[in-house]
Design a protein around this motif. Structure first.
Motif, PDB file in Angstrom:
ATOM      1  N   LEU A   1       0.829  -1.210   0.000  1.00 51.28           N
ATOM      2  CA  LEU A   1       0.000   0.000   0.000  1.00 51.28           C
ATOM      3  C   LEU A   1       0.863   1.260   0.000  1.00 51.28           C
ATOM      4  CD1 LEU A   1      -2.834  -0.988   2.508  1.00 51.28           C
ATOM      5  CD2 LEU A   1      -2.965  -0.886   0.018  1.00 51.28           C
ATOM      6  N   LEU A   2       1.974   1.226   0.732  1.00 54.96           N
ATOM      7  CA  LEU A   2       2.854   2.393   0.804  1.00 54.96           C
ATOM      8  C   LEU A   2       3.550   2.678  -0.509  1.00 54.96           C
ATOM      9  CD1 LEU A   2       4.403   1.860   4.354  1.00 54.96           C
ATOM     10  CD2 LEU A   2       2.854   3.691   3.655  1.00 54.96           C
ATOM     11  N   CYS A   3       3.616   1.698  -1.401  1.00 58.85           N
ATOM     12  CA  CYS A   3       4.197   1.942  -2.731  1.00 58.85           C
ATOM     13  C   CYS A   3       3.426   3.023  -3.474  1.00 58.85           C
ATOM     14  CB  CYS A   3       4.193   0.651  -3.559  1.00 58.85           C
ATOM     15  SG  CYS A   3       5.410  -0.573  -3.065  1.00 58.85           S
ATOM     16  N   PHE A   4       2.136   3.150  -3.158  1.00 57.31           N
ATOM     17  CA  PHE A   4       1.290   4.090  -3.884  1.00 57.31           C
ATOM     18  C   PHE A   4       1.438   5.532  -3.393  1.00 57.31           C
ATOM     19  CE2 PHE A   4      -0.654   0.006  -4.728  1.00 57.31           C
ATOM     20  CZ  PHE A   4      -0.972   0.096  -6.081  1.00 57.31           C
ATOM     21  N   THR A   5       2.330   5.776  -2.426  1.00 56.30           N
ATOM     22  CA  THR A   5       2.600   7.159  -2.031  1.00 56.30           C
ATOM     23  C   THR A   5       3.375   7.888  -3.125  1.00 56.30           C
ATOM     24  OG1 THR A   5       4.632   6.498  -0.891  1.00 56.30           O
ATOM     25  CG2 THR A   5       2.604   6.634   0.431  1.00 56.30           C
ATOM     26  N   GLY A   6       4.037   7.134  -4.010  1.00 61.32           N
ATOM     27  CA  GLY A   6       4.829   7.757  -5.062  1.00 61.32           C
ATOM     28  C   GLY A   6       4.185   7.708  -6.428  1.00 61.32           C
ATOM     29  N   ALA A   7       3.077   6.991  -6.580  1.00 63.52           N
ATOM     30  CA  ALA A   7       2.404   6.880  -7.878  1.00 63.52           C
ATOM     31  C   ALA A   7       0.954   6.493  -7.659  1.00 63.52           C
ATOM     32  CB  ALA A   7       3.101   5.836  -8.749  1.00 63.52           C
TER      33      ALA A   7
ATOM     34  N   ILE B   1       3.366  28.952 -14.342  1.00 61.62           N
ATOM     35  CA  ILE B   1       4.552  28.151 -14.036  1.00 61.62           C
ATOM     36  C   ILE B   1       4.702  28.168 -12.530  1.00 61.62           C
ATOM     37  CG2 ILE B   1       7.049  27.938 -14.313  1.00 61.62           C
ATOM     38  CD1 ILE B   1       6.768  29.406 -16.965  1.00 61.62           C
ATOM     39  N   ARG B   2       4.567  27.000 -11.922  1.00 64.45           N
ATOM     40  CA  ARG B   2       4.539  26.949 -10.468  1.00 64.45           C
ATOM     41  C   ARG B   2       5.177  25.673  -9.950  1.00 64.45           C
ATOM     42  NH1 ARG B   2      -1.992  25.958  -9.893  1.00 64.45           N
ATOM     43  NH2 ARG B   2      -2.074  24.063 -11.153  1.00 64.45           N
ATOM     44  N   ARG B   3       5.384  25.657  -8.660  1.00 64.58           N
ATOM     45  CA  ARG B   3       5.934  24.483  -7.968  1.00 64.58           C
ATOM     46  C   ARG B   3       4.750  23.664  -7.471  1.00 64.58           C
ATOM     47  NH1 ARG B   3       7.539  20.655  -5.743  1.00 64.58           N
ATOM     48  NH2 ARG B   3       9.232  20.371  -4.261  1.00 64.58           N
ATOM     49  N   VAL B   4       4.457  22.548  -8.151  1.00 64.45           N
ATOM     50  CA  VAL B   4       3.328  21.710  -7.766  1.00 64.45           C
ATOM     51  C   VAL B   4       3.707  20.881  -6.540  1.00 64.45           C
ATOM     52  CG1 VAL B   4       1.767  19.878  -8.489  1.00 64.45           C
ATOM     53  CG2 VAL B   4       2.476  21.626 -10.124  1.00 64.45           C
ATOM     54  N   ALA B   5       2.859  20.912  -5.518  1.00 63.15           N
ATOM     55  CA  ALA B   5       3.183  20.256  -4.245  1.00 63.15           C
ATOM     56  C   ALA B   5       2.091  19.247  -3.894  1.00 63.15           C
ATOM     57  CB  ALA B   5       3.319  21.298  -3.140  1.00 63.15           C
ATOM     58  N   PRO B   6       2.280  17.975  -4.223  1.00 59.62           N
ATOM     59  CA  PRO B   6       1.262  16.974  -3.891  1.00 59.62           C
ATOM     60  C   PRO B   6       1.219  16.656  -2.404  1.00 59.62           C
ATOM     61  CG  PRO B   6       3.179  15.919  -4.860  1.00 59.62           C
ATOM     62  CD  PRO B   6       3.409  17.396  -4.959  1.00 59.62           C
ATOM     63  N   VAL B   7       0.023  16.647  -1.842  1.00 59.36           N
ATOM     64  CA  VAL B   7      -0.150  16.288  -0.439  1.00 59.36           C
ATOM     65  C   VAL B   7       0.154  14.800  -0.267  1.00 59.36           C
ATOM     66  CG1 VAL B   7      -1.835  16.068   1.436  1.00 59.36           C
ATOM     67  CG2 VAL B   7      -1.841  18.100  -0.024  1.00 59.36           C
ATOM     68  N   GLY B   8       0.835  14.478   0.825  1.00 56.20           N
ATOM     69  CA  GLY B   8       1.212  13.096   1.083  1.00 56.20           C
ATOM     70  C   GLY B   8       2.618  12.758   0.653  1.00 56.20           C
TER      71      GLY B   8
END
Length: 247
Positions: A18-24, A125-132
């Motif tokens: 499940l933790l693999c999905f923190t990156g994709a 043009i921005r710095r995209v910051a995904p939560v998690g």
């Protein structure tokens, strides 16, 4: 006893999957196997169990998996009382409107930092910051803040960690921590990601305890060092206000 050990091991492996999905958001069996460090046959069996319980699901017409809806059910029951990501969101939006850049909130988790809230910049043009998103504690402005204002034991654990990069000078890192404590904020330019810059400051609750790191990030060609130094007072004042809202 042996059966109990095998059961615990299966649970740990399922959680690793499940933790693999923190990156994709979507992953193939091969990618999950590599990410979890498990044999494909083991991953296949555990995925079947997780799918049966609704924790993962197959992406239609592909060989990929994604997180299932059961996780959304669990997340809906997370307590929002005392959650800084919820409480501080309006102030984060206010800071974004003032500075125009992406605003993030990070907390320390073990020897890593996790972005628990983000307000995206309105720039094209921005710095995209995904939560998690999860990042190491030894690089980046927010990492410096979280380590500099934490208990000394955290610094000791981090410096002694086998994951410490061989090319990163520990003495220089400690010097940066001292500078961060004196200034009350930290900056980084392309330390973790090419073309990105950030400035961060601690959020302390009313008891003076470190709660999180508040960060402003953006493209390095717009968020220059001079610009970050100009913004630092406003960011620190926002963090001070946020701290008064927390117990």
């Amino acid at each position: 006893m042996e059966e109990g050990k095998l059961t615990v091991r299966a649970v740990e492996r399922a959680l690793d999957i499940l933790l693999c999905f923190t990156g994709a958001s979507e992953m193939t069996l091969t990618e999950i196997s590599a990410g979890a460090g498990l044999h494909k046959s083991t991953v296949h069996r555990l995925l079947a169990s997780l799918e049966g319980k609704g924790f993962v699901m197959r992406v239609e017409n592909t060989d990929k998996y994604r997180l299932g809806y059961r996780l959304w059910e669990l997340s809906a029951n997370l307590s929002k009382e005392g959650d800084p990501g919820i409480i501080l969101l309006p102030e984060m939006e206010r800071l974004r409107d003032l500075l125009g850049e992406t605003i993030s909130l990070y907390v320390q988790d073990g020897l890593a930092r996790v972005r628990i809230q983000a307000v995206q910049s309105n720039h094209a043009i921005r710095r995209v910051a995904p939560v998690g998103a999860r990042m190491p504690l030894y690089v980046g402005a927010s990492s410096k803040v979280l380590v500099a204002f934490a208990e000394p034991a955290l610094q000791e654990r981090l410096l002694a960690s086998p994951d410490w990069p061989g090319g990163l000078d520990k003495a220089a890192f400690l010097q940066q921590l001292g500078e961060t404590r004196r200034a009350g904020y930290a900056t980084s330019v392309e330390e973790r990601e090419p073309g990105a810059a950030a400035v961060s400051t601690p959020i302390l609750d009313r008891g003076g305890r470190l709660v999180a790191a508040l960060a402003v990030s953006g493209p390095a060609n717009r968020l220059t060092l001079d610009e970050m130094l100009k913004q630092a007072p406003a960011i620190m004042e926002a963090a001070r206000r946020m701290g008064t809202m927390l117990r």
